[in-house]
Design a protein around this motif. Structure first.
Motif: not given
Length: 304
Positions: A282-304
């Protein structure tokens, strides 16, 4: 590099003259573009050593070792081994993997861009992998379901299909569950995201790893909401007859590469025991998996 595209439920790029020792960087870039657009590529007549296989993958992206060592190839740890064939009297890899709908590593904060499968031993009976294109699945939703899905977040976890490890024998199940939660805690991803390369909207849910849906305020929805979306994609069809489902079969020497952002898959295993073995990278490419994925869970945690 010569190729042809076969049209179907999911298009395939068939490459007959692929030489991993001679392929240029420009040709590999073209191959990746074709996979993003068509979802699946098949490299024919490949007979590679584990070292040649991993070297090819490193030119396509960045491999990552699977988080559980029991799946690792003994010579190349980045190769995930699915096998029911012992080596020197000992278990080699893990048998009967992936017999449920999923996208690889959806239960992790940063899933993969590409999956490569290189079958080593192919059973004589029917054997292959089912696929569903989740970009098409999104497009086929009603306008009402599209609007609903775009406003939601999906919870993902490996807990339902976690393979019991040799070290888990005789442990209390409560202790095993606690370790699962510590090693791979639940993650959250947008229920619909835009593919960073094709700009196609993709529905990101699976029968195997999706635990439930929540709204943007962190409120959990009824399980029926997730079931409705899974049903609409074809993942609830246990007979695998839904027109959205594509069955990919293999021949000796095939290497299959697919877009892990866009496809969910489910292994087809033979009903009678037969020797079977495949190597996955399994490989990562040079792009984010989708825009904002790198901090998505942190954002959700802040809302929760």
């Amino acid at each position: 590099m010569k190729y042809e595209i076969t049209n179907g439920t999911i298009n395939q790029v068939i490459v007959d003259d692929f030489d991993p020792e001679k392929v240029t960087d420009a040709e590999l870039k073209k191959l990746k573009e074709l996979i993003y657009k068509n979802k699946i590529a098949v490299l024919k007549n490949q007979f590679l050593t584990p070292e040649q296989y991993i070297n090819l993958s490193k030119r396509l992206g960045t491999p990552e070792e699977y988080y559980q060592p029991m799946y690792h190839h003994p010579e190349v740890k980045e190769i995930f081994v699915s096998s029911n064939i012992p080596k020197n009297g000992e278990q080699f890899g893990v048998p009967k993997t992936g017999k449920f709908w999923h996208a690889d590593y959806a239960f992790m904060p940063k899933p993969f861009a590409f999956t490569l499968i290189y079958p080593q031993v192919i059973p004589q009976q029917n054997r292959g992998t089912f696929f569903i294109d989740m970009g098409k699945a999104y497009n086929n939703l009603s306008d009402e379901l599209k609007a609903k899905a775009e406003s939601l977040i999906c919870r993902h976890s490996v807990r339902r299909y976690f393979k019991i490890r040799p070290t888990d024998i005789y442990k209390p199940i409560s202790e095993v569950l606690k370790e699962i939660e510590q090693e791979t805690p639940e993650v959250q991803h947008s229920c619909v995201f835009t593919h960073p390369i094709t700009q196609e909207k993709t529905l990101y849910i699976s029968e195997g790893f999706s635990e439930g849906l929540i709204d943007k305020n962190g409120k959990s929805l009824d399980q029926g909401e997730l079931d409705e979306l899974l049903e609409a994609t074809g993942q609830k069809d246990k007979a695998y007859k839904n027109p959205a489902i594509h069955l990919q079969t293999f021949e000796k020497g095939d290497i299959l590469i697919w877009d892990n952002r866009s496809l969910v898959h489910c292994a087809l295993h033979t009903s009678a025991p037969e020797p079977a073995e495949s190597f996955r990278i399994t490989l990562h490419d040079e792009f984010d998996f989708y825009e904002g994925v790198n901090d998505f869970n942190q954002q959700i945690a802040a809302v929760a």
